[in-house]
Design an enzyme around this catalytic site. Structure first.
Site, PDB file in Angstrom:
ATOM      1  N   HIS A 150      -0.928  -7.426  23.231  1.00 57.67           N
ATOM      2  CA  HIS A 150      -1.137  -6.215  23.837  1.00 57.67           C
ATOM      3  C   HIS A 150      -0.164  -5.946  24.982  1.00 57.67           C
ATOM      4  CE1 HIS A 150      -3.852  -8.497  26.195  1.00 57.67           C
ATOM      5  NE2 HIS A 150      -4.115  -7.559  27.020  1.00 57.67           N
ATOM      6  N   HIS A 156      -0.733  -5.270  28.435  1.00 54.59           N
ATOM      7  CA  HIS A 156      -1.242  -5.562  29.870  1.00 54.59           C
ATOM      8  C   HIS A 156      -0.191  -6.717  30.290  1.00 54.59           C
ATOM      9  CE1 HIS A 156      -5.481  -3.740  29.339  1.00 54.59           C
ATOM     10  NE2 HIS A 156      -4.534  -3.087  29.673  1.00 54.59           N
ATOM     11  N   ASP A 214      -0.023  -8.991  32.089  1.00 53.38           N
ATOM     12  CA  ASP A 214      -0.396 -10.585  32.148  1.00 53.38           C
ATOM     13  C   ASP A 214      -0.131 -11.186  30.723  1.00 53.38           C
ATOM     14  OD1 ASP A 214      -2.631  -9.085  31.258  1.00 53.38           O
ATOM     15  OD2 ASP A 214      -4.066 -10.869  32.060  1.00 53.38           O
ATOM     16  N   HIS A 270     -10.092  -3.784  22.980  1.00 55.82           N
ATOM     17  CA  HIS A 270     -10.077  -4.214  24.321  1.00 55.82           C
ATOM     18  C   HIS A 270      -9.702  -2.615  24.954  1.00 55.82           C
ATOM     19  CE1 HIS A 270      -9.035  -6.235  28.035  1.00 55.82           C
ATOM     20  NE2 HIS A 270      -7.633  -6.060  27.842  1.00 55.82           N
TER      21      HIS A 270
END
Length: 301
Positions: A60, A62, A64, A140
């Site tokens: 995904h 994000h 990190d 998520h």
């Protein structure tokens, strides 16, 4: 099947921990799964060959989990890479990467292919003669997939003593390994079971990060050999896990138990805790075969 953890901590990189990235080596393929900041440094520290990575899977968008991607792509260019590179990830990953390359006046001297994903159902995203990779739709805050890596059933193993006893010519060996019976010159049919042994049981690896507790993934990962499941929080912070759509160690263990997986690896730890061993202790209250991921750690199955 070999798994090298390059990073397995949540949110931000630190001097002693790295965000999510790992390498799965299976059937002589090397797959990079997620690409947080510092991934290429960790690849070097762990002496993994850049040139063997031809497929990158991004769960995904994000930071990190993918902020190291454009840097790695650029380094491939500086290393004069010629081999095609394939990136599998959510819709938008192509635009993000190409925009950075365009405005930095960078380019790749190799073919760069993006396979953008938007399906909410599990689907095959990669397949060759030895391995198949499917998505695991996760829950998520943004569109997220895990990935299930499965070996295909290999050839049967030749029983050398048996084929020599029947004086079978070597030109028939591959047909025998493919499961064929053999007819001798006198018309006698030798069943394949007498000439071969069963192939090695194929292995499977499921990567699930990031996600809240979600039993809908169980039919996809059921009976897999190894499950890597995020455990951002302990049960004492279950409210934070629900709010941020992450999982606790106990919830990861519950998924592993219900899916009847053979081995559970915990990761994606919040750095608020003094020791990651707390995650293992909590998970073992529901499931016994628990391992802890940590940066630089290697697992062989």
């Amino acid at each position: 099947m070999k798994l090298t953890i390059l990073g397995c901590y949540a949110a931000t990189p630190r001097t002693i921990t790295n965000p999510t990235s790992q390498v799965l080596e299976i059937r002589n393929r090397m797959f990079l799964i997620d690409c947080g900041e510092g991934t290429q440094v960790q690849l070097r520290k762990n002496k993994l060959k850049f040139s063997k990575i031809n497929h990158i899977f991004i769960s995904h968008l994000h930071g990190d989990h993918f902020y190291g991607l454009v840097g790695l792509i650029s380094t491939f260019m500086l290393l004069n890479r010629q081999t095609d590179l394939h990136v599998y990830g959510p819709k938008g990953v192509k635009e993000i990467v190409l925009l950075q390359l365009r405005y930095s006046n960078s380019y790749t001297g190799y073919n760069l292919y993006f396979h953008e994903l938007d399906s909410k159902e599990s689907e095959i995203v990669y397949e060759d003669e030895k391995v198949v990779v499917k998505t695991i739709p996760l829950k998520h805050r943004i569109y997220t997939n895990g990935f299930l890596f499965q070996e295909k059933v290999g050839d049967r193993k030749l029983n050398v003593d048996a084929v020599q006893e029947y004086k079978i010519d070597t030109c028939y060996y591959q047909k025998i390994k493919n499961g064929r019976d053999i007819t001798l010159d006198d018309g006698t049919i030798i069943p394949n079971a007498e000439l071969t042994f069963d192939p090695i049981q194929p292995k499977s690896y499921a990567f699930c990060s990031d996600t809240m507790y979600d039993e809908s993934i169980i039919p996809i990962i059921e009976n897999c050999d190894v499950l890597y499941h995020e455990t951002t929080f302990l049960e004492s912070e279950a409210d934070k896990a629900e709010k941020t759509m992450h999982s606790t160690a106990k919830q990861a263990a519950a998924i592993a138990a219900k899916a009847n997986v053979k081995q559970l690896i915990l990761g994606h730890y919040s750095t608020r805790y003094d020791t990651i061993d707390l995650f293992r202790q909590e998970a073992e209250t529901l499931y016994s075969n628990v391992l802890l991921a940590d940066d630089g750690k290697t697992f062989e199955f």
